[in-house]
Design an enzyme around this catalytic site. Structure first.
Site, mmCIF file in Angstrom:
data_model
loop_
_atom_site.group_PDB
_atom_site.id
_atom_site.type_symbol
_atom_site.label_atom_id
_atom_site.label_comp_id
_atom_site.label_asym_id
_atom_site.label_seq_id
_atom_site.Cartn_x
_atom_site.Cartn_y
_atom_site.Cartn_z
ATOM 1 N N GLY A 13 21.334 -66.422 11.564
ATOM 2 C CA GLY A 13 21.199 -66.403 10.109
ATOM 3 C C GLY A 13 19.978 -67.174 9.649
ATOM 4 O O GLY A 13 20.024 -67.950 8.704
ATOM 5 N N ALA A 14 18.843 -66.919 10.306
ATOM 6 C CA ALA A 14 17.638 -67.727 10.053
ATOM 7 C C ALA A 14 16.634 -67.034 9.138
ATOM 8 O O ALA A 14 15.515 -67.506 8.978
ATOM 9 C CB ALA A 14 16.975 -68.088 11.381
ATOM 10 N N SER A 15 17.020 -65.933 8.511
ATOM 11 C CA SER A 15 16.071 -65.202 7.661
ATOM 12 C C SER A 15 15.922 -65.814 6.279
ATOM 13 O O SER A 15 15.020 -65.445 5.526
ATOM 14 C CB SER A 15 16.521 -63.747 7.516
ATOM 15 N N ARG A 16 16.848 -66.722 5.915
ATOM 16 C CA ARG A 16 16.780 -67.362 4.593
ATOM 17 C C ARG A 16 17.752 -68.541 4.571
ATOM 18 O O ARG A 16 18.440 -68.814 5.534
ATOM 19 C CB ARG A 16 17.101 -66.374 3.489
ATOM 20 N N ASN A 65 23.920 -57.249 13.476
ATOM 21 C CA ASN A 65 24.995 -57.336 12.484
ATOM 22 C C ASN A 65 26.204 -57.971 13.168
ATOM 23 O O ASN A 65 26.948 -57.306 13.902
ATOM 24 C CB ASN A 65 25.339 -55.952 11.936
ATOM 25 N N ASN A 89 24.841 -70.498 12.466
ATOM 26 C CA ASN A 89 24.763 -70.614 11.010
ATOM 27 C C ASN A 89 25.092 -69.310 10.285
ATOM 28 O O ASN A 89 25.558 -69.356 9.137
ATOM 29 C CB ASN A 89 23.340 -71.079 10.650
ATOM 30 N N SER A 142 32.503 -74.937 5.886
ATOM 31 C CA SER A 142 32.337 -74.857 4.426
ATOM 32 C C SER A 142 33.364 -75.744 3.740
ATOM 33 O O SER A 142 34.455 -75.974 4.272
ATOM 34 C CB SER A 142 32.551 -73.412 3.966
ATOM 35 N N TYR A 156 37.802 -65.992 4.008
ATOM 36 C CA TYR A 156 36.570 -66.728 4.343
ATOM 37 C C TYR A 156 36.896 -68.207 4.582
ATOM 38 O O TYR A 156 36.423 -68.809 5.551
ATOM 39 C CB TYR A 156 35.573 -66.573 3.201
ATOM 40 N N ALA A 158 39.713 -69.478 5.532
ATOM 41 C CA ALA A 158 40.458 -69.580 6.801
ATOM 42 C C ALA A 158 39.494 -69.484 7.981
ATOM 43 O O ALA A 158 39.624 -70.201 8.984
ATOM 44 C CB ALA A 158 41.504 -68.476 6.874
HETATM 45 N N1 NAP Z 1 25.576 -71.182 0.227
HETATM 46 C C1 NAP Z 1 26.664 -71.936 0.176
HETATM 47 O O1 NAP Z 1 27.026 -72.456 -0.879
HETATM 48 C C2 NAP Z 1 27.460 -72.190 1.431
HETATM 49 C C3 NAP Z 1 28.533 -73.083 1.353
HETATM 50 C C4 NAP Z 1 29.272 -73.349 2.493
HETATM 51 C C5 NAP Z 1 28.954 -72.729 3.670
HETATM 52 N N2 NAP Z 1 27.928 -71.846 3.722
HETATM 53 C C6 NAP Z 1 27.627 -71.220 5.013
HETATM 54 O O2 NAP Z 1 26.290 -71.514 5.351
HETATM 55 C C7 NAP Z 1 25.818 -70.529 6.274
HETATM 56 C C8 NAP Z 1 24.439 -70.067 5.839
HETATM 57 O O3 NAP Z 1 24.546 -69.408 4.590
HETATM 58 P P1 NAP Z 1 23.469 -69.600 3.441
HETATM 59 O O4 NAP Z 1 24.070 -70.462 2.396
HETATM 60 O O5 NAP Z 1 22.165 -69.993 4.005
HETATM 61 O O6 NAP Z 1 23.456 -68.113 2.849
HETATM 62 P P2 NAP Z 1 22.321 -66.998 2.838
HETATM 63 O O7 NAP Z 1 21.082 -67.536 2.230
HETATM 64 O O8 NAP Z 1 22.966 -65.809 2.223
HETATM 65 O O9 NAP Z 1 22.010 -66.731 4.394
HETATM 66 C C9 NAP Z 1 22.973 -66.153 5.228
HETATM 67 C C10 NAP Z 1 22.351 -65.851 6.581
HETATM 68 O O10 NAP Z 1 23.374 -65.239 7.412
HETATM 69 C C11 NAP Z 1 22.928 -63.963 7.841
HETATM 70 N N3 NAP Z 1 24.004 -62.979 7.808
HETATM 71 C C12 NAP Z 1 24.781 -62.641 6.744
HETATM 72 N N4 NAP Z 1 25.597 -61.623 7.067
HETATM 73 C C13 NAP Z 1 25.318 -61.310 8.375
HETATM 74 C C14 NAP Z 1 25.809 -60.347 9.266
HETATM 75 N N5 NAP Z 1 26.712 -59.437 8.910
HETATM 76 N N6 NAP Z 1 25.338 -60.356 10.542
HETATM 77 C C15 NAP Z 1 24.397 -61.237 10.923
HETATM 78 N N7 NAP Z 1 23.871 -62.165 10.111
HETATM 79 C C16 NAP Z 1 24.324 -62.198 8.843
HETATM 80 C C17 NAP Z 1 21.869 -63.523 6.831
HETATM 81 O O11 NAP Z 1 20.989 -62.575 7.435
HETATM 82 P P3 NAP Z 1 20.175 -61.481 6.530
HETATM 83 O O12 NAP Z 1 19.742 -62.211 5.292
HETATM 84 O O13 NAP Z 1 19.035 -61.088 7.411
HETATM 85 O O14 NAP Z 1 21.118 -60.362 6.244
HETATM 86 C C18 NAP Z 1 21.216 -64.857 6.471
HETATM 87 O O15 NAP Z 1 20.217 -65.170 7.406
HETATM 88 C C19 NAP Z 1 26.884 -69.440 6.295
HETATM 89 O O16 NAP Z 1 27.687 -69.599 7.446
HETATM 90 C C20 NAP Z 1 27.692 -69.706 5.049
HETATM 91 O O17 NAP Z 1 29.006 -69.220 5.166
HETATM 92 C C21 NAP Z 1 27.165 -71.563 2.627
#
Ligand code: NAP
Length: 250
Positions: A13-16, A65, A89, A142, A156, A158
């Site tokens: 998940g390193a694209s953003r 995916n 991640n 989370s 999610y 869980a």
């Molecule tokens: N944002 C929050 O408030 C928050 C809070 C608690 C926990 N988290 C957790 O933090 C982690 C990172 O999320 P983030 O906040 O950085 O969100 P984000 O900016 O939406 O990034 C999510 C990353 O996960 C990848 N991803 C999503 N669906 C995928 C799939 N089906 N297969 C493979 N890769 C997938 C995306 O890849 P693409 O963009 O290339 O599709 C992206 O690189 C996640 O585990 C999320 O559950 C986030």
């Protein structure tokens, strides 16, 4: 930031978001070889690759995916166990849906992406760490794991609770092999995730309930991931570090 003794990192998940910020801070601290997984955002992955290469790192991108069993299997099949750091991640809510509208297919997608991928990617990477008697695994849980999540996020939450439990179990199993397994647990990060799954009104209400008076940035989380990778964290095992500005205190 201190130099890391670890030189290679696989980050999913390193694209953003948090994954991209983690890649950057690890590159700034001396990691020189990366495998970065992404799914639907190749432009983001390419931009992260370019930033790391500008810092002198060697970067390979891999699309997968991870919400499907086939996607996990084919990503794992191509993995070599030669990474010092693994940051599990990649994750998502996938879709907000309440009990009466939840489908078995959505349940599987959420569990595949947030839990199954974490366990089986670690299974593929661990043998090299075991052989070298050193390694770092960081999982991403989370705040939802603690509080059951917002509307339509029960499965999610869980899944993220499972990530915290897996972190403890693997820490016990792998600590004797010189491997440290920990997790970070973000609160609400002001990034793409909540652009998709929340709105300004929800985010403003989170800010109102947060003692720190603001949402998290990606860097609030990636700095803790960096710390957990550093020698300063050498005696921390199996912990899930809450990063939420005081919104939820354990
Ligand atoms: N944002 C929050 O408030 C928050 C809070 C608690 C926990 N988290 C957790 O933090 C982690 C990172 O999320 P983030 O906040 O950085 O969100 P984000 O900016 O939406 O990034 C999510 C990353 O996960 C990848 N991803 C999503 N669906 C995928 C799939 N089906 N297969 C493979 N890769 C997938 C995306 O890849 P693409 O963009 O290339 O599709 C992206 O690189 C996640 O585990 C999320 O559950 C986030």
């Amino acid at each position: 930031m201190s130099e890391l003794e670890f030189k290679s990192a696989l980050i999913t998940g390193a694209s953003r978001g948090i994954g991209a910020a983690s890649a950057l801070v690890l590159a700034q601290s001396g990691v020189r070889r990366f495998l970065l997984q992404y799914n639907s955002y190749p432009e983001g992955a390419a931009a992260v690759k370019a930033s790391l290469e500008a810092l002198g790192a060697q970067v390979t991108l891999a699309q997968a995916n991870l919400a499907t069993v086939a996607g996990i299997d084919s990503f794992c099949a191509g993995l070599k166990p030669d990474w010092d750091i693994l940051v599990n991640n990649a994750g998502s809510l996938v879709k907000r849906a309440k009990l009466l509208e939840y489908t078995p297919e959505l349940f599987d997608e959420v569990m595949n992406l947030n839990v199954k991928s974490v366990y089986f990617i670690t299974q593929k990477v661990a043998p090299g760490m075991i052989e070298r008697k050193t390694g770092i695994v960081i999982n991403v849980s989370s705040i939802a794991a603690r509080n059951g999540g917002g509307p339509g996020a029960t499965v999610y939450s869980a899944a993220k609770a499972a990530v915290a439990a897996i972190t403890k179990g693997l820490a016990k199993e792998l600590a004797p092999q010189g491997i440290r397994v920990n997790a970070v647990s973000p609160g609400t990060v002001d990034n793409h995730f909540h652009e998709v799954f929340s709105n300004r009104q929800i985010l403003d209400s989170v800010i109102a309930q947060t003692p720190a008076g603001r949402l998290s940035t990606n860097e609030d989380v990636s700095d803790v991931i960096h710390f957990l990778c550093s020698p300063a964290a050498r005696y921390i095992q199996g912990q899930t570090i809450e990063i939420n500005g005081g919104m939820y205190m354990v």
